[in-house]
Write an enzyme that holds these catalytic residues in place. Structure first.
Site, PDB file in Angstrom:
ATOM      1  CG  ASP A 151       9.682   2.733  -5.270  1.00 52.14           C
ATOM      2  OD1 ASP A 151       9.898   2.926  -4.059  1.00 52.14           O
ATOM      3  OD2 ASP A 151      10.592   2.593  -6.106  1.00 52.14           O
TER       4      ASP A 151
ATOM      5  CG  HIS B 288      11.712   3.286   0.502  1.00 47.60           C
ATOM      6  ND1 HIS B 288      13.065   3.051   0.501  1.00 47.60           N
ATOM      7  CD2 HIS B 288      11.329   3.263  -0.809  1.00 47.60           C
ATOM      8  CE1 HIS B 288      13.489   2.884  -0.753  1.00 47.60           C
ATOM      9  NE2 HIS B 288      12.443   3.034  -1.553  1.00 47.60           N
TER      10      HIS B 288
ATOM     11  CG  HIS C 276      12.076  -1.412  -4.441  1.00 46.70           C
ATOM     12  ND1 HIS C 276      12.197  -1.205  -3.074  1.00 46.70           N
ATOM     13  CD2 HIS C 276      12.325  -0.196  -5.010  1.00 46.70           C
ATOM     14  CE1 HIS C 276      12.518   0.057  -2.845  1.00 46.70           C
ATOM     15  NE2 HIS C 276      12.597   0.690  -4.004  1.00 46.70           N
TER      16      HIS C 276
ATOM     17  CG  HIS D  64       8.912   7.339  -8.320  1.00 42.41           C
ATOM     18  ND1 HIS D  64       8.271   7.015  -7.157  1.00 42.41           N
ATOM     19  CD2 HIS D  64      10.102   6.702  -8.267  1.00 42.41           C
ATOM     20  CE1 HIS D  64       9.032   6.226  -6.428  1.00 42.41           C
ATOM     21  NE2 HIS D  64      10.145   6.025  -7.086  1.00 42.41           N
TER      22      HIS D  64
END
Length: 318
Positions: A248, A85, A244, A271
């Protein structure tokens, strides 16, 4: 429009400090953003109680494998966790050079978004260092697939994200965010989107020693009946979840070591997919070039560039 200040490297005008708790450890932690010289990049300094300092560069070669967050470093005693973040805020605001001192093993989770880090950067402001910034310009499509998920880079005159998620949860379902990334867009449309999770996973995480600092003050929690437990509800109507995930992705791709000029697209990514797509791009020298301006007029030698192929991230993170 490419993020940044007219193509010149920046740093913070003066130090600024934030304090909070680590989302996994639950322990108090403070960080300080410090000004840095041109070509320093983003560097984390973990400050140990003994007075020793562990230096970790925010590049993909320094990312260790983990199941729940992005960790810089491979030795838990000398690593810094949950940097995604912070890195999203640094990248989107066009902050090129900064030394981030951290007093613990992970970054403070704050409210679960990038907004507090944006506020800190804006509090002190950025200054131009008069040295040209380097960019990664995507020259051809690069795509990876895994099961029903895929991610890809495509040439584009700007910095663009197109992120789509698809959850087997009626509250989330299939959502998509797409747009050109500027500091203004990131601040308004992405920065306040919080990490999220399911109540059914909480006990498992606690039992494994994770999420000890997680609370309704820093996470969107979905109950078994597919409702949001948080009294305030969602910050972005029903699509805070994909916003969000886009936040990321911005943080993950910042570990290339420089902003990219191109479009990044993903479907059911995360990710691991973000990191593998970046690795695929950087491992093909015909897929990108390193330039010192946001136009294709001047190319620089890749040997002076700090972007490296990324190891795999874990599929989930804060």
């Amino acid at each position: 429009m490419v993020i940044g200040m007219l193509g010149f490297q920046t740093t913070v005008a003066r130090p600024v400090e934030l304090s909070g708790v680590g989302v996994h450890s639950g322990l108090p932690v403070s960080i300080v953003f410090n000004p840095a010289e041109p070509d320093t990049g983003v560097v984390f300094h973990r400050m140990h109680a003994s007075g020793e300092v562990t230096e970790l560069r925010a590049v993909s070669s320094q990312v260790g494998n983990t199941d729940l967050c992005t960790v810089l470093g491979f030795n838990p005693a000398r690593s810094v966790a949950t940097v995604e973040h912070v890195m999203a805020a640094v990248y989107a605001m066009g902050l090129d050079n900064v030394i981030i001192e951290v007093t613990g093993a992970e970054m403070p989770i704050m409210d679960g978004s990038s907004a507090p880090f944006i506020d800190a950067i804006e509090q002190v402001g950025l200054v131009s260092l008069g040295v040209k910034r380097r960019y990664i310009r995507v020259l051809k499509p690069v795509r990876i697939e895994q099961g029903g998920s895929w991610s890809e880079f495509r040439p584009y005159d700007g910095t663009r994200f197109e992120v789509e998620i698809d959850f087997d949860c009626p509250l989330i379902g299939r959502q998509k965010w797409e747009g050109d990334l500027t500091a203004q867009t990131f601040k308004k449309e992405l920065s306040r989107a919080r990490t999220f999770g399911f109540m059914r996973d909480v006990e498992r995480l606690w039992a494994s020693g994770h999420a000890l600092g997680s609370s309704l003050e820093n996470s969107v929690v979905i109950a078994d009946d597919n409702t949001v437990i948080n009294v305030e509800g969602l910050r972005y109507q029903k699509d805070e979840f994909v916003r969000h995930k886009t936040l990321d992705a911005v943080g993950d791709l910042s570990l290339a070591g420089a902003p990219f000029i191109g479009c990044y697209r993903s479907y059911r990514g995360g990710h691991r997919m973000n990191a593998n797509a970046l690795k695929a791009l950087l491992s093909d020298p015909t897929a990108y070039e390193v330039v010192e301006t946001s136009t294709p007029r001047q190319r620089v030698a890749p040997r002076d560039f700090i972007a490296v192929a990324a190891p795999e991230f874990a599929p989930w993170s804060a």
